[in-house]
Design a protein around this motif. Structure first.
Motif, mmCIF file in Angstrom:
data_model
loop_
_atom_site.group_PDB
_atom_site.id
_atom_site.type_symbol
_atom_site.label_atom_id
_atom_site.label_comp_id
_atom_site.label_asym_id
_atom_site.label_seq_id
_atom_site.Cartn_x
_atom_site.Cartn_y
_atom_site.Cartn_z
ATOM 1 N N GLU A 1 0.632 -0.824 0.055
ATOM 2 C CA GLU A 1 -0.205 0.059 -0.134
ATOM 3 C C GLU A 1 0.797 1.420 -0.152
ATOM 4 O OE1 GLU A 1 -3.542 0.443 -0.389
ATOM 5 O OE2 GLU A 1 -3.258 -1.984 -0.460
ATOM 6 N N GLU A 2 1.984 1.103 0.728
ATOM 7 C CA GLU A 2 3.164 2.530 0.868
ATOM 8 C C GLU A 2 3.866 2.350 -0.843
ATOM 9 O OE1 GLU A 2 6.134 4.353 0.228
ATOM 10 O OE2 GLU A 2 6.827 2.739 0.474
ATOM 11 N N GLN A 3 3.890 1.578 -1.308
ATOM 12 C CA GLN A 3 4.486 1.271 -2.957
ATOM 13 C C GLN A 3 3.261 1.821 -3.317
ATOM 14 O OE1 GLN A 3 6.145 -2.324 -2.881
ATOM 15 N NE2 GLN A 3 8.153 -1.314 -2.983
ATOM 16 N N ALA A 4 1.951 1.255 -4.130
ATOM 17 C CA ALA A 4 1.191 2.395 -4.239
ATOM 18 C C ALA A 4 0.607 3.346 -4.174
ATOM 19 C CB ALA A 4 0.023 1.601 -3.621
ATOM 20 N N ARG A 5 0.808 4.260 -2.959
ATOM 21 C CA ARG A 5 0.863 5.561 -2.672
ATOM 22 C C ARG A 5 2.291 6.668 -3.242
ATOM 23 N NH1 ARG A 5 -2.934 2.927 0.178
ATOM 24 N NH2 ARG A 5 -5.199 4.224 0.455
ATOM 25 N N ARG A 6 2.918 6.431 -3.156
ATOM 26 C CA ARG A 6 4.279 6.620 -3.590
ATOM 27 C C ARG A 6 5.225 7.588 -4.429
ATOM 28 N NH1 ARG A 6 10.031 4.540 -2.303
ATOM 29 N NH2 ARG A 6 11.639 6.217 -2.080
ATOM 30 N N GLY B 1 -1.049 3.015 -7.394
ATOM 31 C CA GLY B 1 -2.104 3.050 -6.774
ATOM 32 C C GLY B 1 -3.506 4.312 -8.019
ATOM 33 N N GLY B 2 -2.695 5.309 -8.576
ATOM 34 C CA GLY B 2 -3.389 6.213 -9.066
ATOM 35 C C GLY B 2 -3.009 5.855 -10.661
ATOM 36 N N PRO C 1 -6.974 8.282 -1.598
ATOM 37 C CA PRO C 1 -6.767 8.685 -0.381
ATOM 38 C C PRO C 1 -6.937 6.825 0.351
ATOM 39 C CG PRO C 1 -9.104 8.866 -2.064
ATOM 40 C CD PRO C 1 -7.615 8.628 -3.225
ATOM 41 N N ARG C 2 -6.979 7.477 1.702
ATOM 42 C CA ARG C 2 -6.951 6.633 2.296
ATOM 43 C C ARG C 2 -7.962 5.770 3.206
ATOM 44 N NH1 ARG C 2 -2.216 5.473 3.311
ATOM 45 N NH2 ARG C 2 -0.475 7.525 3.496
ATOM 46 N N ASP C 3 -9.185 5.756 1.836
ATOM 47 C CA ASP C 3 -9.536 4.440 2.205
ATOM 48 C C ASP C 3 -9.820 3.588 0.757
ATOM 49 O OD1 ASP C 3 -10.559 6.431 0.647
ATOM 50 O OD2 ASP C 3 -13.445 6.531 0.760
ATOM 51 N N GLU C 4 -8.786 3.936 -0.092
ATOM 52 C CA GLU C 4 -8.938 3.128 -0.862
ATOM 53 C C GLU C 4 -7.427 2.567 -1.055
ATOM 54 O OE1 GLU C 4 -10.291 5.750 -4.738
ATOM 55 O OE2 GLU C 4 -8.881 5.950 -4.249
#
Length: 170
Positions: A37-42, A52-53, A95-98
Protein backbone atom coordinates in the motif's frame (compact mmCIF):
# COMPACT_ATOMS: atom_id res chain seq x y z
CA UNK A 1 -7.94 -12.09 -16.29
CA UNK A 2 -9.31 -9.63 -18.79
CA UNK A 3 -8.97 -11.39 -22.12
CA UNK A 4 -6.84 -13.51 -24.40
CA UNK A 5 -3.23 -12.62 -25.07
CA UNK A 6 -1.95 -12.05 -28.57
CA UNK A 7 -0.74 -15.09 -30.48
CA UNK A 8 0.82 -15.64 -33.91
CA UNK A 9 -2.43 -15.84 -35.91
CA UNK A 10 -3.59 -13.06 -38.21
CA UNK A 11 -6.81 -11.81 -36.56
CA UNK A 12 -9.52 -9.74 -38.15
CA UNK A 13 -9.38 -6.04 -37.30
CA UNK A 14 -11.74 -6.14 -34.34
CA UNK A 15 -10.07 -9.17 -32.79
CA UNK A 16 -6.70 -7.49 -33.25
CA UNK A 17 -7.82 -4.24 -31.60
CA UNK A 18 -9.40 -6.11 -28.69
CA UNK A 19 -6.29 -8.27 -28.25
CA UNK A 20 -3.89 -5.31 -28.28
CA UNK A 21 -6.01 -3.46 -25.72
CA UNK A 22 -6.30 -6.57 -23.54
CA UNK A 23 -2.53 -7.06 -23.73
CA UNK A 24 -1.95 -3.51 -22.46
CA UNK A 25 -4.52 -3.98 -19.69
CA UNK A 26 -2.65 -7.12 -18.61
CA UNK A 27 0.67 -5.25 -18.75
CA UNK A 28 -0.65 -2.58 -16.39
CA UNK A 29 -1.92 -5.15 -13.90
CA UNK A 30 1.37 -7.06 -14.08
CA UNK A 31 3.39 -3.90 -13.37
CA UNK A 32 1.42 -2.99 -10.24
CA UNK A 33 0.74 -6.46 -8.84
CA UNK A 34 2.46 -7.27 -5.58
CA UNK A 35 3.21 -3.74 -4.43
CA UNK A 36 2.54 -2.68 -0.87
CA UNK A 37 0.00 0.00 0.00
CA UNK A 38 2.88 2.36 0.75
CA UNK A 39 4.46 1.65 -2.64
CA UNK A 40 1.09 2.11 -4.39
CA UNK A 41 0.85 5.63 -2.90
CA UNK A 42 4.48 6.68 -3.14
CA UNK A 43 5.11 9.59 -5.49
CA UNK A 44 8.40 9.47 -7.38
CA UNK A 45 7.68 12.35 -9.75
CA UNK A 46 6.46 15.92 -9.11
CA UNK A 47 2.96 15.18 -10.43
CA UNK A 48 0.26 13.20 -8.58
CA UNK A 49 1.25 10.06 -10.51
CA UNK A 50 1.59 6.91 -8.40
CA UNK A 51 1.08 3.23 -9.18
CA UNK A 52 -2.30 3.27 -7.46
CA UNK A 53 -3.17 6.53 -9.17
CA UNK A 54 -2.45 5.04 -12.59
CA UNK A 55 -4.87 2.19 -11.93
CA UNK A 56 -7.50 4.61 -10.63
CA UNK A 57 -7.07 6.89 -13.65
CA UNK A 58 -7.32 4.05 -16.17
CA UNK A 59 -10.46 2.74 -14.46
CA UNK A 60 -12.10 6.10 -15.11
CA UNK A 61 -10.75 6.26 -18.66
CA UNK A 62 -12.37 2.86 -19.35
CA UNK A 63 -15.63 4.13 -17.86
CA UNK A 64 -15.60 7.36 -19.86
CA UNK A 65 -14.94 5.79 -23.24
CA UNK A 66 -16.81 2.51 -22.99
CA UNK A 67 -19.73 3.38 -20.69
CA UNK A 68 -20.35 7.08 -21.13
CA UNK A 69 -19.69 6.88 -24.86
CA UNK A 70 -20.51 3.42 -26.25
CA UNK A 71 -23.28 2.63 -23.74
CA UNK A 72 -24.50 6.24 -23.81
CA UNK A 73 -24.68 6.36 -20.01
CA UNK A 74 -25.52 9.90 -18.93
CA UNK A 75 -22.70 11.74 -17.17
CA UNK A 76 -25.05 12.35 -14.23
CA UNK A 77 -25.12 8.59 -13.52
CA UNK A 78 -21.34 8.55 -13.06
CA UNK A 79 -20.23 12.05 -12.12
CA UNK A 80 -16.56 12.68 -11.53
CA UNK A 81 -15.79 11.67 -7.93
CA UNK A 82 -13.62 14.76 -7.49
CA UNK A 83 -14.03 18.49 -8.06
CA UNK A 84 -13.47 19.41 -11.70
CA UNK A 85 -11.23 22.32 -10.71
CA UNK A 86 -8.87 19.68 -9.26
CA UNK A 87 -8.77 17.70 -12.52
CA UNK A 88 -6.58 16.01 -13.74
CA UNK A 89 -4.52 15.46 -10.57
CA UNK A 90 -7.49 14.36 -8.47
CA UNK A 91 -8.06 11.37 -10.74
CA UNK A 92 -4.60 10.10 -9.82
CA UNK A 93 -4.82 10.61 -6.04
CA UNK A 94 -5.30 7.61 -3.81
CA UNK A 95 -7.14 8.57 -0.59
CA UNK A 96 -6.60 6.45 2.55
CA UNK A 97 -9.91 4.61 2.07
CA UNK A 98 -8.74 3.19 -1.27
CA UNK A 99 -6.54 0.11 -1.40
CA UNK A 100 -4.55 -1.38 -4.24
CA UNK A 101 -6.60 -4.63 -4.22
CA UNK A 102 -9.78 -2.54 -4.34
CA UNK A 103 -8.46 -0.40 -7.20
CA UNK A 104 -7.41 -3.49 -9.16
CA UNK A 105 -10.80 -5.11 -8.65
CA UNK A 106 -12.54 -1.93 -9.82
CA UNK A 107 -10.25 -1.83 -12.86
CA UNK A 108 -10.94 -5.47 -13.78
CA UNK A 109 -14.68 -4.90 -13.37
CA UNK A 110 -14.60 -1.79 -15.52
CA UNK A 111 -12.57 -3.55 -18.23
CA UNK A 112 -15.13 -6.37 -18.37
CA UNK A 113 -17.94 -3.80 -18.58
CA UNK A 114 -16.04 -2.07 -21.39
CA UNK A 115 -15.89 -5.31 -23.35
CA UNK A 116 -19.61 -5.94 -22.81
CA UNK A 117 -20.46 -2.43 -24.02
CA UNK A 118 -18.15 -2.51 -27.04
CA UNK A 119 -19.34 -5.87 -28.36
CA UNK A 120 -22.78 -4.35 -29.02
CA UNK A 121 -21.42 -2.07 -31.75
CA UNK A 122 -19.57 -2.31 -35.04
CA UNK A 123 -16.18 -0.65 -35.34
CA UNK A 124 -17.81 1.97 -37.58
CA UNK A 125 -20.44 2.94 -34.99
CA UNK A 126 -20.07 6.59 -33.99
CA UNK A 127 -20.71 8.29 -30.67
CA UNK A 128 -20.95 11.93 -29.66
CA UNK A 129 -17.86 13.40 -28.07
CA UNK A 130 -17.30 16.94 -26.89
CA UNK A 131 -13.54 16.75 -26.38
CA UNK A 132 -12.14 15.31 -29.60
CA UNK A 133 -14.76 16.45 -32.06
CA UNK A 134 -18.40 16.03 -32.70
CA UNK A 135 -18.25 12.23 -33.06
CA UNK A 136 -15.80 9.37 -32.66
CA UNK A 137 -16.04 5.79 -33.92
CA UNK A 138 -15.63 2.66 -31.84
CA UNK A 139 -12.49 2.00 -33.91
CA UNK A 140 -11.12 5.38 -32.78
CA UNK A 141 -12.03 4.56 -29.16
CA UNK A 142 -10.09 1.27 -29.36
CA UNK A 143 -7.05 3.01 -30.83
CA UNK A 144 -7.22 5.76 -28.23
CA UNK A 145 -7.56 3.24 -25.40
CA UNK A 146 -4.61 1.19 -26.68
CA UNK A 147 -2.49 4.35 -26.71
CA UNK A 148 -3.72 5.58 -23.32
CA UNK A 149 -3.35 2.22 -21.58
CA UNK A 150 0.07 1.50 -23.13
CA UNK A 151 1.37 4.93 -22.13
CA UNK A 152 0.32 4.49 -18.53
CA UNK A 153 1.49 0.85 -18.38
CA UNK A 154 4.89 2.23 -19.43
CA UNK A 155 4.71 4.81 -16.65
CA UNK A 156 3.90 2.01 -14.20
CA UNK A 157 6.84 -0.03 -15.49
CA UNK A 158 9.25 2.83 -14.80
CA UNK A 159 7.75 3.67 -11.40
CA UNK A 160 7.86 0.02 -10.33
CA UNK A 161 11.51 -0.29 -11.31
CA UNK A 162 12.29 2.85 -9.31
CA UNK A 163 10.37 1.55 -6.28
CA UNK A 164 11.76 -1.93 -5.92
CA UNK A 165 13.84 -2.84 -8.96
CA UNK A 166 11.14 -5.11 -10.43
CA UNK A 167 11.32 -4.84 -14.21
CA UNK A 168 8.83 -5.88 -16.85
CA UNK A 169 9.51 -8.59 -19.35
CA UNK A 170 10.65 -7.43 -22.79
Amino acid sequence: MIGPALDDTAPDERTGLEAFLDEQRLELVARVSGVSEEQARRALVPSATTLGGLVKHLTWVERVWFSLHTACVPRERWPWPWPQEDHPDAGFRMPRDETMPGLLEAYRTECLRSKENAVRHSLDAVFPDERFGSRVSLRWIYLHMIEETARHAGHADILREQLDGVRGEP
